[in-house]
Design an enzyme around this catalytic site. Structure first.
Site, PDB file in Angstrom:
ATOM      1  CB  ALA A  65      -0.868  -0.010   1.254  1.00  0.00           C
ATOM      2  N   GLY A 104       0.248  -5.133   0.802  1.00  0.00           N
ATOM      3  CA  GLY A 104      -0.953  -5.116  -0.023  1.00  0.00           C
ATOM      4  C   GLY A 104      -0.723  -5.718  -1.389  1.00  0.00           C
ATOM      5  CD  GLU A 107      -2.933  -7.681   2.715  1.00  0.00           C
ATOM      6  OE1 GLU A 107      -2.609  -6.523   2.366  1.00  0.00           O
ATOM      7  OE2 GLU A 107      -3.485  -7.937   3.798  1.00  0.00           O
ATOM      8  CD  GLU A 127       1.320  -6.055   5.508  1.00  0.00           C
ATOM      9  OE1 GLU A 127       2.081  -6.994   5.775  1.00  0.00           O
ATOM     10  OE2 GLU A 127       0.578  -6.067   4.508  1.00  0.00           O
TER      11      GLU A 127
END
Ligand code: T1G
Length: 685
Positions: A65, A104, A107, A127
């Site tokens: 992200a 992300g 993911e 993370e």
């Protein structure tokens, strides 16, 4: 960039290729999320497409992200919505991975129905290193593929694993050496419209002992930080909750942690580390190419530097004037690689390739082949000046000449040559092949391209290069000296070594200053203090406890006694009355009635001192960026990363109150504490 600029679609026959193009690392910014939603909708509703592939443009897939968005309100579509769109589109979607698929990005890949990666790809959910947990399904999808205990180790350990390992864990369907996009398109076709969603899978059953062991290991390694514990609980819940309940819980915890001070501090360090590697604009220059480095001195530092350079795939000329020392140094390098192969941390052919790049010599003339020369000889100015006279004689014109001194005057060393403009300091921290911090010290004559070469070498060695001015102790040792002095003031005022160390370890410092001193040997500091005695300003508060301990033969761990007593190598508060007497006598000679100091006072005095010295360094121009100081203290001196570094810590305090506290401390410590103007620490935020 707008959504259309970040995400492109093209047809490869009946396969839709969706390319994410958001340099430099294809972070899933708002525009990327918007673009993906639109692309997935078009793909879903276009009957010409029976499958899709998602791929990253440039050097990597999606590395996470966009961390820069974290401090701001979340904007829709959020990543979990993009992930549900992929899962619910009714047609197979294949992720084509290269470079890094992290956070992300991974993911997003796990939301797809299959994953193809090139052999050099790295994947992971790191993370927790940012003080958060995966926020788009990672804690629920990963355990469905690898089991709870392995997911705990991967996520709580912020592990980044190779494509080979990921394939062995059934996280990848194919690993290819060829074009990953071609392979992904072919696989997409072979899926013949079938979905294969991880969210539909069950978490494999596992023995509680395996999970318990993974949890204990994770908490210990993760220093029991909140994000590590939260990630572990989220992963464990995947085995008992429905996927949607698990995702909802994960998201709630992610949103809460995202706003925590620890997450803010860790993001600050993340960006400070990247900023510190950039020279100030007024010094920007093109680095001089370096492929061969001559290391002078085959001792611990010299061989550590040699290994660091070899690990970067460069050539090393290891130069010594003593044959036996050279042999020892060479043996140390070879043994290092043999150990890594034995520990299965390196393949034998890679180790052999590294060793083949090591050229040991007693002949100074061999230095002429080097693009950069770095001396790592005895820390004595006269010795280094003699070495630089010979470097000046043998190094080729245009070579960069570096000293590894940790506190000596780089200009005095440079003046021993006819080319001071080619000289800089490269202060490696021991062990040089492990510690990431590298202080790049600017001499008064150092040319910008020479400094740029030092910074570029630091990055190539996968270190964190920080530019420092040529003042005693540069950045790290200068601050550490001030911090040590304050801790010695506290000994005189009434604290005992174990009180000070315990308090600072409780704050998060890796080790207390007196345990550090005992470990490195008190005589090292003693020698430096004797060298500086003549220049010590009269009236400045000087605590001679360390000197008295050395005079009594208490040199620290290596003699079994220093600030502490060591029994069978185990450290314990001193049982030696003589040591206690030395400390009490110092108080008495200072006219101090010893009073115990509580932990909060000890922490506060130490931190205020560090902050004040940081401000002095900025005011003197020794540090060119306040946040560089955070990088130095976190990576060189064990300052807790989750506190962001001393400058970040200061910025979280009430500025007026902080200023007054430091003024009060300065007046309490007398001339041993030079008050700084703190405003420099608040300017570039
Ligand atoms: N967001 C924003 N900028 C980033 C970024 C990120 N995630 N990662 C890197 N950058 C910038 C960096 O600041 C630098 O900028 C440039 O990219 C090159 O970085 C939902 C919430 C990918 C291995 O933790 O590990 O996803 O200085 O110098 O050495 O669950 O960057 O050039 O202006 O490091 O080649 C999880 C973090 C996020 C990966 C590349 N992802 N990045 O290394 O280049 S949280 C991560 C890295 C998340 C989800 C959660 C490395 C790299 P500038 P660089 P590099």
């Amino acid at each position: 960039m707008d959504a259309a600029a970040c995400v492109h679609m093209e047809a490869r026959g009946d396969v839709c290729v969706i390319t994410i193009d958001n340099p430099p690392i294809n972070a899933t910014s708002l525009a990327v999320r918007q673009g993906l939603m639109a692309a997935i909708f078009d793909f879903k509703t276009n009957s010409d497409f029976q499958a899709a592939v998602i791929v990253g443009a440039g050097s990597t897939f999606v590395a996470g992200a966009d961390i820069r968005e974290f401090g701001k309100p979340m904007q829709e579509p959020i990543l979990p919505e993009v992930i549900r769109a992929i899962e619910d589109c009714g047609k197979p979607v294949v992720a084509a991975l290269h470079g890094a698929a992290l956070g992300g990005g991974f993911e997003l890949a796990l939301a797809c129905d299959a994953r193809v990666a090139d052999a050099k790809t790295v994947v992971g959910l790191p993370e927790v290193s940012l003080g958060i947990i995966p926020g788009a399904g990672g804690t629920q999808m990963l355990p469905r593929r690898v089991g709870v205990s392995r997911a705990i180790r991967m996520i709580c350990g912020a592990q980044r694993i190779s494509a080979k390992e990921a394939k062995s864990l059934n996280l990848l369907d194919e690993v290819v050496a060829s074009d990953v996009l071609d392979a992904a398109v072919a696989l997409a076709r072979r899926m013949q419209g079938k979905k294969c969603r991880i969210r539909d899978e069950a978490v494999p059953a596992e023995g509680p002992a395996l999970i318990q062991q993974a949890a204990e290991d994770a908490m210990r390694a993760g220093k029991r930080r909140p994000a590590v514990e939260a990630a572990m609980e989220a992963i464990k819940s995947a085995a008992v909750l429905s996927i949607d309940d698990g995702l909802a819980d994960e998201r709630a915890v992610f949103l809460q942690l995202r706003l925590s001070r620890e997450a803010y501090a860790l993001r600050h360090v993340f960006f400070a580390e990247r900023d510190s590697a950039k020279l100030p604009s007024e010094l920007s220059a093109t680095p001089i190419p370096v492929e061969t480095v001559c290391v002078i001195g085959a001792g611990t530092m010299g061989t550590g530097i040699a290994i660091s350079v070899l690990d970067a795939g460069m050539q090393v000329i290891l130069l010594e004037q003593d044959a036996a020392a050279l042999q020892r140094g060479q043996d140390r390098v070879i043994a290092h690689y043999r150990d890594r192969v034995a520990a299965q941390k390196m393949k034998a052919d890679v180790a052999q390739a590294r060793e083949a790049c090591l050229h040991s010599t007693l002949d100074w003339a061999d230095m002429a082949k080097a693009d950069l020369v770095i001396e790592a000889v005895f820390e004595d100015l006269a010795v280094k000046q003699e070495v630089f006279k010979k470097i000046d004689q043998f190094a080729r014109a245009g070579a960069v000449l570096a000293t590894n001194t940790s506190y000596l005057d780089v200009d005095a060393i440079a003046q021993a040559t006819s080319r001071p403009q080619d000289v800089l300091g490269l202060h490696f921290f021991s062990p040089a092949n492990v510690m990431k911090l590298l202080e790049v010290v600017r001499g008064k004559d150092s040319r910008p391209d020479v400094l740029a070469t030092g910074m570029a070498l630091g990055k190539r060695l996968r270190k964190l290069p920080v530019l420092a001015g040529n003042h005693f102790g540069f950045i790290g040792n200068r601050i550490y000296n001030a911090y040590r002095n304050q801790c010695e003031f506290m000994l005189e005022d009434g604290a005992w070594p174990e009180d000070v160390d315990a308090s600072l370890k409780q704050f998060g410092m890796a080790m207390g200053p007196f345990a550090v001193a005992d470990l490195s040997g008190l005589d090292i500091a003693w020698r430096m203090r004797q060298a500086q005695a003549a220049s010590r300003a009269p009236g400045v508060r000087y605590v001679d406890i360390l000197d008295r301990l050395c005079e009594a033969g208490h040199l620290g761990r290596k003699t079994g006694a220093g600030y502490y007593t060591y029994v069978d190598g185990k450290q314990q508060p001193t049982t030696d009355e003589a040591v206690r007497h030395i400390i009490e006598d110092a108080s008495q000679r200072r006219g101090i009635q010893r009073q115990p100091l509580n932990s909060a006072t000890i922490q506060r005095r130490a931190l205020l001192t560090i902050v004040n010295e940081a401000a002095r360094l900025m005011g003197e121009g020794v540090a060119s960026r306040a946040t560089d100081i955070d990088v130095v203290l976190v990576h060189g001196y064990g300052f807790p990363r989750w506190e962001g570094g001393p400058v970040f810590w200061a910025r979280q305090q009430n500025r007026e109150a902080l200023t007054q506290e430091i003024k009060d401390l300065a007046s309490q410590c007398g001339d041993g504490f030079v008050l700084a103007d703190l405003s420099v620490l608040f300017e570039d935020q």
